[in-house]
Design an enzyme around this catalytic site. Structure first.
Site, PDB file in Angstrom:
ATOM      1  N   CYS A   7       0.870  -1.183   0.000  1.00  0.00           N
ATOM      2  CA  CYS A   7       0.000   0.000   0.000  1.00  0.00           C
ATOM      3  C   CYS A   7       0.905   1.232   0.000  1.00  0.00           C
ATOM      4  CB  CYS A   7      -0.979  -0.011   1.168  1.00  0.00           C
ATOM      5  SG  CYS A   7      -0.220   0.062   2.804  1.00  0.00           S
ATOM      6  N   ASN A  10       2.321   1.590   4.275  1.00  0.00           N
ATOM      7  CA  ASN A  10       2.653   0.314   4.947  1.00  0.00           C
ATOM      8  C   ASN A  10       2.409   0.399   6.458  1.00  0.00           C
ATOM      9  OD1 ASN A  10       5.481  -1.939   5.410  1.00  0.00           O
ATOM     10  ND2 ASN A  10       3.378  -2.459   4.958  1.00  0.00           N
ATOM     11  N   CYS A  12      -1.314   0.907   7.381  1.00  0.00           N
ATOM     12  CA  CYS A  12      -2.746   0.600   7.550  1.00  0.00           C
ATOM     13  C   CYS A  12      -3.158  -0.658   6.789  1.00  0.00           C
ATOM     14  CB  CYS A  12      -3.608   1.787   7.105  1.00  0.00           C
ATOM     15  SG  CYS A  12      -3.358   3.280   8.087  1.00  0.00           S
ATOM     16  N   ARG A  13      -3.326  -0.559   5.463  1.00  0.00           N
ATOM     17  CA  ARG A  13      -3.924  -1.662   4.696  1.00  0.00           C
ATOM     18  C   ARG A  13      -3.002  -2.865   4.544  1.00  0.00           C
ATOM     19  NH1 ARG A  13      -5.210   2.126  -0.256  1.00  0.00           N
ATOM     20  NH2 ARG A  13      -3.255   2.982   0.580  1.00  0.00           N
ATOM     21  N   SER A  14      -1.792  -2.651   4.023  1.00  0.00           N
ATOM     22  CA  SER A  14      -0.959  -3.833   3.729  1.00  0.00           C
ATOM     23  C   SER A  14      -0.472  -4.572   4.984  1.00  0.00           C
ATOM     24  CB  SER A  14       0.201  -3.484   2.783  1.00  0.00           C
ATOM     25  OG  SER A  14       1.062  -2.520   3.316  1.00  0.00           O
ATOM     26  N   ASP A 118      -8.266   3.637   1.556  1.00  0.00           N
ATOM     27  CA  ASP A 118      -7.293   3.986   2.590  1.00  0.00           C
ATOM     28  C   ASP A 118      -8.043   4.499   3.832  1.00  0.00           C
ATOM     29  OD1 ASP A 118      -5.256   4.903   4.136  1.00  0.00           O
ATOM     30  OD2 ASP A 118      -4.247   5.982   2.521  1.00  0.00           O
TER      31      ASP A 118
HETATM   32  P1  4NP Z   1      -1.768   2.881   4.074  1.00  0.00           P
HETATM   33  O1  4NP Z   1      -2.373   4.256   4.645  1.00  0.00           O
HETATM   34  O2  4NP Z   1      -1.265   3.179   2.686  1.00  0.00           O
HETATM   35  O3  4NP Z   1      -2.961   1.977   4.062  1.00  0.00           O
HETATM   36  O4  4NP Z   1      -0.684   2.473   5.040  1.00  0.00           O
HETATM   37  C1  4NP Z   1      -1.596   5.412   4.740  1.00  0.00           C
HETATM   38  C2  4NP Z   1      -0.875   5.660   5.871  1.00  0.00           C
HETATM   39  C3  4NP Z   1      -0.115   6.805   5.979  1.00  0.00           C
HETATM   40  C4  4NP Z   1      -0.072   7.690   4.923  1.00  0.00           C
HETATM   41  C5  4NP Z   1      -0.794   7.436   3.775  1.00  0.00           C
HETATM   42  C6  4NP Z   1      -1.552   6.294   3.678  1.00  0.00           C
HETATM   43  N1  4NP Z   1       0.683   8.869   5.036  1.00  0.00           N
HETATM   44  O5  4NP Z   1       0.578   9.714   4.133  1.00  0.00           O
HETATM   45  O6  4NP Z   1       1.434   9.039   6.016  1.00  0.00           O
END
Ligand code: 4NP
Length: 149
Positions: A7, A10, A12-14, A118
């Site tokens: 994702c 790294n 939240c989702r993955s 997300d």
């Molecule tokens: P993820 O979510 O891609 O599911 O881990 C996010 C977590 C943090 C950020 C973006 C997406 N960020 O911009 O810090």
């Protein structure tokens, strides 16, 4: 089988997909390697988002020991399948691929061109995202066992 979940951050989702998938394959006695990475580098070495750790725990999964990693092109050789959460992740991964056989490893985690939303900016999304990821991990295991993806 070696699977990398990808994702953006790294956190939240993955990491949810990694932790759930590892738990499910171990439960089935499958000797698969499961990992995750982010296309962004802001959170390297950080644990998963605490909202993700909490929702995983609620459903019996421990993702608290996982640490964020940055996607890099060595992952194309190291993994058999690179499952991306959304189309932007797909673009960001594919632009680092030099070979067709690397590009062919990259696919969206969800079927039918669907994306995993997300949840980072909306607490309420963690539970539906978790449930969607858990259901899809079970399907992916069955599909890989039948060699249909
Ligand atoms: P993820 O979510 O891609 O599911 O881990 C996010 C977590 C943090 C950020 C973006 C997406 N960020 O911009 O810090």
């Amino acid at each position: 089988m070696k699977i990398l979940m990808v994702c953006l951050g790294n956190i939240c989702r993955s990491p949810l997909a990694e932790g759930v998938m590892r738990h499910l394959v171990e439960e089935q006695g499958l000797d698969w390697e499961i990992a995750s990475a982010g296309t962004g580098d802001w959170h390297i070495n950080e644990p998963a988002d605490k909202r993700g750790i909490a929702i995983a725990k609620k459903y019996g999964y421990d993702i608290s020991k996982q640490r964020a990693r940055h996607f890099n092109p060595d992952h194309f050789e190291a993994f058999d399948k690179i499952l991306v959460m959304d189309q932007q992740n797909e673009k960001d991964v594919l632009k680092q691929a030099d070979h067709l056989h690397h590009r062919e490893k990259v696919m969206l985690f969800l079927p039918d061109n669907l994306e995993v939303t997300d949840p980072y900016f909306d607490d309420k999304l963690f539970e539906p995202v978790f449930l969607q990821i858990e259901e899809r991990c079970r399907q992916i295991i069955e599909e890989i066992k039948k060699e249909s993806i």
